[in-house]
Design a protein around this motif. Structure first.
Motif, PDB file in Angstrom:
ATOM      1  N   GLY A 174      -1.470  -8.943   9.202  1.00  0.00           N
ATOM      2  CA  GLY A 174      -0.518  -9.907   9.757  1.00  0.00           C
ATOM      3  C   GLY A 174      -0.607 -11.304   9.178  1.00  0.00           C
ATOM      4  N   THR A 175      -1.287 -11.445   8.066  1.00  0.00           N
ATOM      5  CA  THR A 175      -1.462 -12.804   7.540  1.00  0.00           C
ATOM      6  C   THR A 175      -0.457 -13.159   6.438  1.00  0.00           C
ATOM      7  N   GLN A 176       0.412 -12.199   6.093  1.00  0.00           N
ATOM      8  CA  GLN A 176       1.410 -12.553   5.068  1.00  0.00           C
ATOM      9  C   GLN A 176       2.801 -12.702   5.663  1.00  0.00           C
ATOM     10  N   CYS A 177       3.571 -11.600   5.720  1.00  0.00           N
ATOM     11  CA  CYS A 177       4.933 -11.755   6.240  1.00  0.00           C
ATOM     12  C   CYS A 177       4.958 -11.821   7.767  1.00  0.00           C
ATOM     13  N   GLY A 178       3.927 -11.262   8.414  1.00  0.00           N
ATOM     14  CA  GLY A 178       3.836 -11.325   9.863  1.00  0.00           C
ATOM     15  C   GLY A 178       4.640 -10.261  10.603  1.00  0.00           C
ATOM     16  N   LYS A 179       5.367  -9.390   9.867  1.00  0.00           N
ATOM     17  CA  LYS A 179       6.213  -8.383  10.514  1.00  0.00           C
ATOM     18  C   LYS A 179       5.408  -7.355  11.290  1.00  0.00           C
ATOM     19  N   CYS A 180       4.174  -7.155  10.879  1.00  0.00           N
ATOM     20  CA  CYS A 180       3.351  -6.123  11.499  1.00  0.00           C
ATOM     21  C   CYS A 180       2.619  -6.631  12.740  1.00  0.00           C
TER      22      CYS A 180
ATOM     23  N   CYS B  25       0.281  -2.485   8.340  1.00  0.00           N
ATOM     24  CA  CYS B  25       0.551  -3.702   7.574  1.00  0.00           C
ATOM     25  C   CYS B  25       0.699  -3.333   6.100  1.00  0.00           C
ATOM     26  N   LEU B  26       1.929  -3.424   5.616  1.00  0.00           N
ATOM     27  CA  LEU B  26       2.186  -3.046   4.225  1.00  0.00           C
ATOM     28  C   LEU B  26       1.717  -4.128   3.263  1.00  0.00           C
ATOM     29  N   CYS B  27       1.809  -5.367   3.668  1.00  0.00           N
ATOM     30  CA  CYS B  27       1.392  -6.471   2.791  1.00  0.00           C
ATOM     31  C   CYS B  27      -0.079  -6.335   2.409  1.00  0.00           C
TER      32      CYS B  27
END
Ligand code: FES
Length: 56
Positions: A35-41, A4-6
Protein backbone atom coordinates in the motif's frame (compact mmCIF):
# COMPACT_ATOMS: atom_id res chain seq x y z
CA UNK A 1 -3.71 -14.18 -4.33
CA UNK A 2 -1.90 -10.93 -5.02
CA UNK A 3 -3.21 -8.10 -2.89
CA UNK A 4 -0.68 -5.43 -3.80
CA UNK A 5 0.45 -5.47 -7.41
CA UNK A 6 2.84 -2.53 -7.04
CA UNK A 7 4.92 -4.38 -4.45
CA UNK A 8 3.94 -7.95 -5.41
CA UNK A 9 2.50 -8.79 -1.99
CA UNK A 10 0.14 -11.73 -1.48
CA UNK A 11 -2.47 -12.29 1.23
CA UNK A 12 -0.26 -15.11 2.51
CA UNK A 13 2.60 -12.69 3.05
CA UNK A 14 0.34 -10.36 5.02
CA UNK A 15 -0.80 -13.28 7.21
CA UNK A 16 2.79 -14.45 7.72
CA UNK A 17 3.88 -10.94 8.71
CA UNK A 18 1.18 -10.88 11.39
CA UNK A 19 2.09 -14.36 12.60
CA UNK A 20 5.69 -13.19 12.64
CA UNK A 21 4.92 -10.36 15.05
CA UNK A 22 3.16 -7.48 13.27
CA UNK A 23 0.32 -6.31 15.56
CA UNK A 24 -1.36 -3.73 13.34
CA UNK A 25 -1.93 -2.96 9.67
CA UNK A 26 0.59 -0.16 10.13
CA UNK A 27 3.26 -2.69 11.17
CA UNK A 28 2.46 -4.82 8.11
CA UNK A 29 2.71 -1.76 5.89
CA UNK A 30 6.12 -0.91 7.30
CA UNK A 31 7.35 -4.51 7.17
CA UNK A 32 6.17 -5.36 3.64
CA UNK A 33 5.68 -2.01 1.94
CA UNK A 34 2.11 -2.99 1.04
CA UNK A 35 0.00 0.00 0.00
CA UNK A 36 2.91 2.39 -0.21
CA UNK A 37 2.70 3.16 -3.92
CA UNK A 38 -0.65 3.65 -5.64
CA UNK A 39 -2.60 2.85 -2.46
CA UNK A 40 -5.36 0.93 -4.32
CA UNK A 41 -4.72 -2.19 -2.29
CA UNK A 42 -4.97 -0.48 1.10
CA UNK A 43 -8.63 -1.37 1.73
CA UNK A 44 -8.20 -5.05 0.95
CA UNK A 45 -4.84 -5.29 2.73
CA UNK A 46 -6.32 -3.65 5.82
CA UNK A 47 -9.24 -6.06 5.76
CA UNK A 48 -6.96 -9.11 5.54
CA UNK A 49 -4.81 -7.77 8.36
CA UNK A 50 -7.87 -7.11 10.51
CA UNK A 51 -9.30 -10.58 9.84
CA UNK A 52 -6.00 -12.25 10.64
CA UNK A 53 -5.55 -10.23 13.83
CA UNK A 54 -9.12 -11.05 14.86
CA UNK A 55 -8.50 -14.77 14.43
CA UNK A 56 -5.64 -14.83 16.88
FE1 FES B 1 -0.50 -1.82 -3.49
FE2 FES B 1 -0.37 -0.20 -5.58
S1 FES B 1 -1.35 -2.14 -5.44
S2 FES B 1 0.39 0.14 -3.62
Amino acid sequence: MYVCLCQGITDGQIRSAIQGGCCTYRDVRIALGVGTQCGKCACVAKQIARETLGEE
